[in-house]
Scaffold this motif. Structure first.
Motif, PDB file in Angstrom:
ATOM      1  N   GLU A 169       0.849  -1.210   0.000  1.00  0.00           N
ATOM      2  CA  GLU A 169       0.000   0.000   0.000  1.00  0.00           C
ATOM      3  C   GLU A 169       0.871   1.241   0.000  1.00  0.00           C
ATOM      4  O   GLU A 169       0.639   2.190   0.756  1.00  0.00           O
ATOM      5  CB  GLU A 169      -0.920  -0.029   1.216  1.00  0.00           C
ATOM      6  N   ILE A 170       1.888   1.214  -0.851  1.00  0.00           N
ATOM      7  CA  ILE A 170       2.927   2.252  -0.808  1.00  0.00           C
ATOM      8  C   ILE A 170       2.360   3.648  -1.058  1.00  0.00           C
ATOM      9  O   ILE A 170       2.823   4.623  -0.457  1.00  0.00           O
ATOM     10  CB  ILE A 170       4.055   1.900  -1.822  1.00  0.00           C
ATOM     11  N   LYS A 178       2.160  -9.147  -7.218  1.00  0.00           N
ATOM     12  CA  LYS A 178       2.123  -8.237  -6.061  1.00  0.00           C
ATOM     13  C   LYS A 178       3.475  -7.553  -5.873  1.00  0.00           C
ATOM     14  O   LYS A 178       3.551  -6.361  -5.584  1.00  0.00           O
ATOM     15  CB  LYS A 178       1.731  -9.000  -4.799  1.00  0.00           C
ATOM     16  N   LEU A 179       4.545  -8.313  -6.053  1.00  0.00           N
ATOM     17  CA  LEU A 179       5.885  -7.734  -5.908  1.00  0.00           C
ATOM     18  C   LEU A 179       6.091  -6.652  -6.971  1.00  0.00           C
ATOM     19  O   LEU A 179       6.516  -5.531  -6.666  1.00  0.00           O
ATOM     20  CB  LEU A 179       6.939  -8.844  -6.036  1.00  0.00           C
ATOM     21  N   ILE A 235       5.788  -0.687  -9.496  1.00  0.00           N
ATOM     22  CA  ILE A 235       4.936   0.073 -10.423  1.00  0.00           C
ATOM     23  C   ILE A 235       4.371   1.296  -9.671  1.00  0.00           C
ATOM     24  O   ILE A 235       4.424   2.424 -10.161  1.00  0.00           O
ATOM     25  CB  ILE A 235       3.820  -0.829 -10.995  1.00  0.00           C
ATOM     26  N   ALA A 236       3.884   1.044  -8.443  1.00  0.00           N
ATOM     27  CA  ALA A 236       3.300   2.141  -7.653  1.00  0.00           C
ATOM     28  C   ALA A 236       4.352   3.177  -7.261  1.00  0.00           C
ATOM     29  O   ALA A 236       4.039   4.348  -7.063  1.00  0.00           O
ATOM     30  CB  ALA A 236       2.631   1.566  -6.403  1.00  0.00           C
ATOM     31  N   LEU A 237       5.598   2.736  -7.171  1.00  0.00           N
ATOM     32  CA  LEU A 237       6.677   3.652  -6.754  1.00  0.00           C
ATOM     33  C   LEU A 237       7.076   4.650  -7.832  1.00  0.00           C
ATOM     34  O   LEU A 237       7.668   5.693  -7.536  1.00  0.00           O
ATOM     35  CB  LEU A 237       7.927   2.825  -6.424  1.00  0.00           C
ATOM     36  N   LYS A 238       6.753   4.332  -9.093  1.00  0.00           N
ATOM     37  CA  LYS A 238       7.286   5.118 -10.217  1.00  0.00           C
ATOM     38  C   LYS A 238       7.097   6.638 -10.069  1.00  0.00           C
ATOM     39  O   LYS A 238       8.045   7.401 -10.263  1.00  0.00           O
ATOM     40  CB  LYS A 238       6.699   4.604 -11.540  1.00  0.00           C
ATOM     41  N   ARG A 285       4.186   2.903 -20.029  1.00  0.00           N
ATOM     42  CA  ARG A 285       2.888   3.133 -19.364  1.00  0.00           C
ATOM     43  C   ARG A 285       3.030   2.928 -17.862  1.00  0.00           C
ATOM     44  O   ARG A 285       3.848   2.127 -17.409  1.00  0.00           O
ATOM     45  CB  ARG A 285       1.813   2.227 -19.957  1.00  0.00           C
ATOM     46  N   GLU A 286       2.254   3.684 -17.072  1.00  0.00           N
ATOM     47  CA  GLU A 286       2.318   3.601 -15.607  1.00  0.00           C
ATOM     48  C   GLU A 286       1.571   2.360 -15.142  1.00  0.00           C
ATOM     49  O   GLU A 286       0.620   1.952 -15.745  1.00  0.00           O
ATOM     50  CB  GLU A 286       1.673   4.846 -14.981  1.00  0.00           C
TER      51      GLU A 286
END
Ligand SMILES: C[S@@+](CC[C@H](N)C(=O)[O-])C[C@H]1O[C@@H](n2cnc3c(N)ncnc32)[C@H](O)[C@@H]1O
Length: 282
Positions: free
Chosen positions: A126-127, A192-193, A198-201, A281-282
């Motif tokens: 949940e970053i 999930k890893l 991806i969320a950190l980008k 792409r994000e």
């Protein structure tokens, strides 16, 4: 060596040190661990982390480790004069990381407000919410190593046997269902890893590098190419910049498959290099 002045936009290394790091493999035998970080089942050496941080950042820049364990990346960042933030799910490891960082600051003679080395307890899955609640500056470099799938649950490993017999050492990271090491479905684990990176980008500066240290794993005689599968998935989001192979040559060889079949003693890890660049792409 170049004749014209060396314009180094990435790090503070001299050309000779730069070239040395570019070799695609290295041997690093971890030095003995400090007693209270022995509890953690799988940390990487601070000495190794420092070499990566000093290649991929300049002094004063910001390093991030979303799976920080007992804080090796934070310690290495302090030693190199970089700021660092880490996320760790297990509160006991987060507390050890805090102690380790405080000790390192005092050993280095750094004042409490000199370089930031902050551990954020929480769930890296949940970053986005976590970093909304604990804002951090734009990140120049990510260095991390995830659980190698659910391999700590494998009963055969020699290291696991020693841990099971000790009250002071953990066999698994935690019982938490959010712990990546407790996801038993391989595809779900990879997805999930990958989702964490991806969320950190959006939190990374343009052209930031990421190094993810992983291994391909063997389970019940079958190979799961974790390193390759993760690389393939993250190529959709980042540019893959090749790997650096970390080999250990101080491990005892086990006679797997002796006289019968090829079964490797796997003493290497992949340090996968990615970069945030161009339009993906994000
Ligand atoms: C291989 S260890 C990292 C060790 C670290 N590099 C060190 O040297 O101490 C992976 C870490 O990820 C943590 N972890 C697993 N799932 C997590 C999650 N969802 N959020 C945050 N941390 C998690 C585990 O508790 C473990 O400490």
């Amino acid at each position: 060596m170049p004749k014209r002045p060396f314009n180094n936009r990435l790090n503070d290394l001299a050309p000779k040190e730069w070239l040395k790091f570019q070799k695609s493999w290295f041997i690093h035998n971890p030095p003995p661990r400090r007693k209270y970080v022995l509890r953690h089942p799988a940390k990487f050496p601070e000495t190794l982390a420092q070499e990566f941080i000093e290649f991929f950042t300049k002094k004063g820049q910001v390093v991030f480790d979303p799976l920080a364990g007992t804080g090796s990346t934070l310690v290495a960042a302090l030693r190199s004069g970089r700021h660092c933030y880490g996320v760790e799910l297990n509160p006991a490891y987060a507390e050890i990381a805090r102690q380790v960082v405080a000790e390192e600051k005092s050993a280095l003679g750094l004042s409490a407000d000199s370089f930031t080395a902050e551990i954020i307890p929480g769930n890296a899955l949940e970053i986005i919410n976590l970093l909304a609640a604990h804002p951090i500056p734009p990140v120049n470099y990510v260095l991390t190593s995830p659980p190698y799938w659910d391999m700590l649950h494998a009963s055969g490993a020699q290291t696991q046997k020693a841990r099971r017999e000790s009250a002071e050492m953990d066999v698994f990271y935690s019982d938490d269902p959010n712990d990546l090491g407790n996801i038993h479905d391989y595809d779900e684990f990879i997805e999930k890893l990958a989702g964490i990176f991806i969320a950190l980008k959006p939190f990374l500066v343009d052209n930031a590098y990421l190094t993810i240290i992983v291994k391909n794993v063997k389970k019940k005689g079958k190979i799961y190419p974790l390193a390759w599968d993760l690389a393939k998935r993250l190529c959709e989001i980042y540019s893959l910049k090749d790997e650096k192979i970390w080999a250990q040559d101080n491990q005892r060889l086990a006679p797997y498959g002796l006289g019968n079949a090829w079964v490797s003693n796997t003493f290497h890890h992949y340090c996968l290099q990615f970069r945030k660049e161009g339009e993906k792409r994000e």
